[in-house]
Design a protein around this motif. Structure first.
Motif, short mmCIF file in Angstrom:
data_model
loop_
_atom_site.label_atom_id
_atom_site.label_comp_id
_atom_site.label_asym_id
_atom_site.label_seq_id
_atom_site.Cartn_x
_atom_site.Cartn_y
_atom_site.Cartn_z
N UNK A 37 0.87 -1.20 0.00
CA UNK A 37 0.00 0.00 0.00
C UNK A 37 0.89 1.22 0.00
N UNK A 83 3.65 2.69 2.56
CA UNK A 83 2.99 2.54 3.86
C UNK A 83 3.12 1.12 4.41
N UNK A 84 2.86 0.15 3.55
CA UNK A 84 2.82 -1.24 4.00
C UNK A 84 3.38 -2.17 2.93
N UNK A 85 4.12 -3.17 3.37
CA UNK A 85 4.47 -4.29 2.49
C UNK A 85 4.27 -5.55 3.33
#
Lengths: 282, 477
Positions: A37, A83-85
């Motif tokens: 994300x 933001x995110x992995x």
């Protein structure tokens, strides 16, 4: 938050990122993917892990900017943080030692077959790669594949590079000249995978495809990525992403990929307008 | 002093107007104002045998907190709640109190029971408003490290209980946001996400570390949590798994969702704000939700808020057999949900673009009771009818998630793939591994998962404090 270590443009709208993710780099096997994300409110984007660098604790993903989310990602730069992995997700490729494998990558599909080719090669297989695109600029990872594969065939629709024609033409030519394969791995746009599967079906030649359906959580919770394989319901995120291509219901998958076409177009249009208004390149 | 006249019925909680609320995602129930809460608390007769406590899976001292509310000692009431329940604002909203504490209320024998759930919610919300915090100092650090897999109700409870006992706890959450079903499953209008966040912040203050985007079974296996990360015990509370679909034609058409997907799109990904957010959901004008549980109610009420003109709930038995809370069914009906009882889908029909056009159903009649004790539905030959819809959502349960099972071969599971764990302790047959919640029981409630978390926390604490791990079997706890 995971930092983008480097960014490289491989083709128009196609970007390779190296992203800091030591846990994922450590664990990942060929064939697996991440969900990423970029920003709050953003989509969970599934992306095949193209390569890993354990020393740097990083994974690489190759992203084609087709909708808002992928274009937003491709607009990010080295030094930025996503933001995110989450990952590595999915089952690894079913690798066997000493196999004679033909890896067929159409367009961005080369990014998915590249790690699979590396995987088979590491197990002392013979790897032939066929990669293709509409035109020269859209052929990616040729140099990387030449380093790992025993033979590389490039095709373009317009003949601007390699052989003029489709990847299936090249596959048929290789088979006609007597190349023998234990397995074909085909990844690319659905029509391409369908065409490869129809070339190999009459030969009974095992053909693996890697599927990229619409996916949400990627952990086996929502069922949105379900496909019919041999008449059975499969969840791509936990049962896949690779399946026996002769068993996949491509028509159903193709329809399901279009579920949000209008929403996606509207979202992209809005995004491009916003970027234009902000004076950024769309 | 004149004897007070006992009020026989619960004080109603103010609600948003049904017509208005069916089109917004704001919370449906508005909560008691202070004076009403005190009035309701005064209905409690403080009976000696306290049957309500036994009805609470986490054994809250209910008469005590209600007495404190009646005496306007809201801070004291908050501490009483927090002593047993780390998620009071959540439980006050989503617990089926009518089957638990309130079902046992002495007052309820003759009249309506005390509205325990509404009072719990009031205390938690009031505490937030005036910023009470639970400042009970945790026990001194024990140096023991525990991994909790999943940040839903079971995982949060285990984590809080163990942290209070001085253990160092790390929660691993697969999604990008902590809370499990509380954030992806239960809708904003029933449980605002800000409330979940606030309760999770409380856990962080207790010293619990939360790592999102960690998919256990993939990022780390259960064994690696021990060997590579050095945890001494692991609690698995991964919750719901692969959604179930019936074996009927058309389930892969565009517009057919599992409730998990439909709700995740709306709740976790905020599809109702699309295109301000990036994940859409198909905005069905005519929506059919199949099922009769709380998840089905959440899905069908979500469809109204996403703009459905007709929201149908199709259930194969009658209203009486619906597993959903009575209150949820009432709220759904008030909002305009049309319930079609004694019917089940036999096929989903497509238009020329492979999108849902209708759902074909068959009428049922109730026959003999089945294994669950409910009368089983019997299809009536020749009674098929087509209902024009553009979305079908299945809320008919789910199987077990395979990720941990596939990578932990020595963790025994039952024939459905659910982890086998001792009911009293959560201990599995793998040393140091405990489990609880839906991954053990199959689909159940928030509070039953919390109860399992509470019991597992006690067992894990005992396991960690056992003098030597040599020859110690966690099933002996």
């Amino acid at each position: 938050m995971p930092r983008i270590l480097s960014k490289e443009i491989l083709a128009p709208d196609v970007v390779r990122f190296w992203i800091e993710s030591p846990h994922i780099a450590r664990k990942r096997k060929p064939g697996q993917f991440v969900i990423l994300r970029t920003a709050e409110g953003g989509e969970r984007i599934p992306l095949t892990i193209a390569d890993v660098d354990r020393a740097r604790g990083a994974v690489s993903v190759i992203v084609q900017g087709v909708g808002k989310s992928t274009r937003q990602l491709n607009a990010m730069d080295a030094g930025d943080e996503v933001l995110d992995v989450a990952g590595p997700l999915g089952r690894p490729t079913d690798l066997h030692p000493g196999r004679r494998v033909c890896c067929v990558g159409g367009g961005i599909g080369a990014a998915v077959v590249y790690p699979i080719a590396c995987g088979f090669k590491a197990l002392h297989g013979r790897v032939v790669a066929i990669i293709g695109g509409r035109t020269k600029d859209l052929v990616i990872l040729e140099r990387e594949l030449r380093e790992v594969a025993d033979r590389v065939v490039v095709t373009t629709d317009d003949g601007s590079h390699g052989t003029k024609g489709l990847v299936t033409d090249a596959l048929q030519a290789l088979l006609a000249e007597g190349e023998v394969f234990d397995e074909v791995v085909a990844v690319g746009p659905l029509p391409m995978m369908r065409a490869v599967v129809e070339v190999t079906r009459p030969l009974g030649l095992r053909t693996t495809v890697s599927l990229n359906p619409i996916m949400l959580d990627g952990t086996g919770m929502c069922g949105g990525c379900r496909v019919s394989v041999g008449g059975e319901q499969k969840y791509v995120c936990v049962d896949g992403p690779e399946f026996d291509g002769h068993q996949v219901d491509f028509e159903e998958l193709s329809a399901r990929l279009g579920a949000y076409r209008e929403d996606e177009a509207a979202s992209l249009l809005l995004y491009e307008r916003e970027r234009l208004a902000a004076g950024e390149p769309a | 002093m004149a004897k007070k006249i006992l009020q026989k019925t619960k004080n109603p909680m103010p609600l948003q107007d049904p017509v208005e609320r069916a089109r917004n995602f704001e919370e449906v129930a508005l909560g008691y104002p202070v004076d009403l809460a005190v009035l309701e608390a005064q209905r409690c007769i403080q009976c000696k045998n306290e049957p309500c406590i036994a009805g609470c899976p986490v054994e809250i001292d209910i008469p005590e907190f209600i007495r404190q509310v009646a005496e306007r000692d809201f801070e004291g009431a908050f501490r009483t709640l927090m002593d047993r329940n780390v998620l009071p604002a959540v439980c006050g909203r989503v617990c089926p109190q009518e089957e638990q504490c309130e079902a046992r209320c002495t007052l309820g024998v003759k009249f309506e029971p005390v509205a325990i759930g509404r009072l719990e919610r009031f205390v938690a919300d009031y505490a937030n408003l005036v910023k009470f915090t639970d400042d009970t100092p945790p026990q001194p650090p024990t140096g023991h490290r525990v991994a909790v897999v999943g940040s839903g109700p079971a995982g949060l409870t285990v984590a809080a209980d163990l942290a209070k006992l001085g253990h160092q706890v790390t929660i691993f959450e697969a999604l990008h946001k902590a809370g499990g079903v509380l954030v992806y499953g239960i809708p904003e209008f029933r449980l605002p996400k800000s409330i979940v966040e606030r309760e999770i912040d409380g856990l962080r203050r207790l010293g619990v570390e939360i790592r999102t985007n960690h998919v256990i079974g993939q990022t780390f296996t259960v064994d690696e949590l021990f060997t590579e990360l050095g945890f001494e015990a692991v609690f698995i509370g991964t919750g719901a798994g692969l959604p179930s679909f019936p074996r009927i034609p058309g389930i892969n058409l565009i517009g057919v969702y599992s409730a998990n997907e439909y709700l995740t799109r709306s709740n976790l990904m905020k599809a109702y704000l699309f295109p301000a957010t990036d994940t859409p959901a198909i905005r069905g004008r005519r929506v059919a939700v199949i099922g009769g549980g709380n998840t089905a109610m959440d899905a069908v009420r979500t469809s109204l808020r996403l703009g459905a003109e007709h929201a149908y709930l199709i259930y194969r038995r009658t209203r009486k057999e619906m597993p959903a809370r009575a209150e949820e069914i009432e709220h759904a009906e008030e909002e305009g949900v049309e319930i079609i009882m004694l019917a089940a889908p036999t096929a989903i029909l497509a238009d020329e673009r492979a999108r849902v056009r209708a759902v074909r159903c068959i009428r049922m009649e109730l026959g003999e009771p089945d294994a669950s004790g409910r009368r089983s539905p019997v299809p009536q030959a020749g009674s098929e009818f087509d209902l024009d819809v553009d979305i079908v959502v299945f809320a008919i349960g789910q199987g077990a998630n395979p990720l941990i099972r596939n990578t932990t071969p020595d963790l025994p599971v039952n024939k459905w793939g659910n982890i086998i764990a001792d009911e009293g302790t959560g201990a599995t047959q793998k040393a140091g591994v405990f489990a609880g919640g839906d991954i053990v029981t199959g689909g159940a409630t928030v509070i039953s998962a919390m109860g399992a978390g509470r019991r597992a926390a006690r067992a894990i604490d005992a396991y960690l404090r056992a003098p030597s791990s040599d020859g110690f079997s966690p099933t002996d706890v």
